[in-house]
Design a protein around this motif. Structure first.
Motif: not given
Length: 324
Positions: A296-312
């Motif tokens: 779960f943490l691995s998935l969150i890391l990828i989604i956050y860095y490549y999708i959520i964080y760029p949007i922010i």
């Protein structure tokens, strides 16, 4: 292209750039330089097709202002690597989210094809994974340890071997973009089919959960960044197919540079995945809650860095420009 269509296509970009430099907006110097390169490409196009036009005069003036601002004020960050990973790359990658979606979609379809093929044809798994791997895994299943193959070899040896191989696959997916997106699509498709056949092999033996909780420990990051590497190859490949207002050569060079940035960004994540596979996956008897937590943490890391964080970052940057 008619001048009016050229202006309509690029007007919003020029205005945003002009506002950024004239209002002294806080913008990443390297991003400003990249925007400047785009502007000079548009200027070259206008010089060729719209000489003596007002559009050319405007772009000349804007390019002159930008040149002074960039080369008088641009400073290298004291910590270039931190700046790249923290700000520059995520903000840059935002513009390629659509290509990331296409890469993911292609990989998902290929995985589904692998699953369907393996369900309907027992020999398909051997065709894709090879007799040696299948026979060894069947032997391990009979011994009561389906994922024993991940326990062979030393931790460091496995870590280094897997990491190097995964990085090789990522750069292969990127490099195949040189023969347009079809080349990268082939790499994504073959890996997706392999993944589908792989998990169906365990499903057919009622071992899907047992295998998944071990394999996805490293596979969550590993598979995700292969899809991201596919995005890199498609960015380069599409730059050849769809040059827009640029010459095909200029478009290709821009696409190759952008794709290289993306694939380089995956290297730290492949190192993390390799570390997990070399040092953690071999402990398949770990508590289920611990395995699921890592996944779960691995998935969150990828989604956050490549999708959520760029949007922010994109939204934050846009607000700065509008309020400047």
């Amino acid at each position: 292209m008619r001048e009016a269509a050229f202006v309509k296509q690029n007007k919003a970009k020029w205005i945003a750039f002009e506002k950024a430099i004239t209002l002294n907006s806080k913008i990443n110097p390297d991003q400003l330089a990249d925007d400047y390169i785009q502007l000079t490409n548009d200027l070259a196009y206008a010089q060729t097709y719209y000489p003596d036009s007002k559009t050319l005069q405007y772009l000349n003036s804007l390019a002159s202002q930008a040149h002074q601002k960039i080369y008088k004020n641009k400073k290298e960050s004291k910590n270039r690597l931190v700046s790249f990973w923290k700000d520059e790359f995520p903000l840059f990658f935002y513009q390629h989210h659509r290509m990331l979606f296409y890469s993911f979609l292609l990989f998902a379809v290929a995985t589904a094809i692998g699953v369907i093929s393996a369900v309907n044809d027992d020999s398909f798994v051997r065709l894709i994974l090879g007799d040696s791997y299948v026979n060894e895994t069947i032997n391990n299943i009979e011994k009561g340890d389906p994922t024993a193959i991940y326990k062979s070899g030393s931790e460091i040896g496995t870590f280094l071997g897997i990491t190097i191989n995964n990085i090789r696959v990522a750069f292969l997916a990127y490099a195949f973009g040189v023969i347009t997106s079809v080349g990268t699509a082939y790499v994504l498709f073959s890996n997706g089919v392999m993944l589908g056949a792989f998990f169906t092999f365990f499903y057919n033996r009622d071992l899907l959960f047992e295998a998944s909780k071990s394999i996805w420990l490293h596979g969550t990051i590993e598979i995700s960044v292969i899809v991201i590497a596919g995005c890199a190859g498609m960015v380069m490949g599409n730059s050849i197919l769809f040059p827009k207002t640029y010459s095909r050569k200029v478009s290709f060079l821009r696409g190759a540079k952008d794709g290289l940035k993306i694939v380089v960004s995956t290297i730290p994540f492949f190192i993390i995945a390799g570390f997990i596979e070399g040092f953690i996956t071999r402990y398949s008897n770990m508590p289920v809650w611990l395995a699921l937590t890592i996944i779960f943490l691995s998935l969150i890391l990828i989604i956050y860095y490549y999708i959520i964080y760029p949007i922010i970052l994109h939204k934050t940057n846009a607000k700065k420009i509008h309020t400047a």
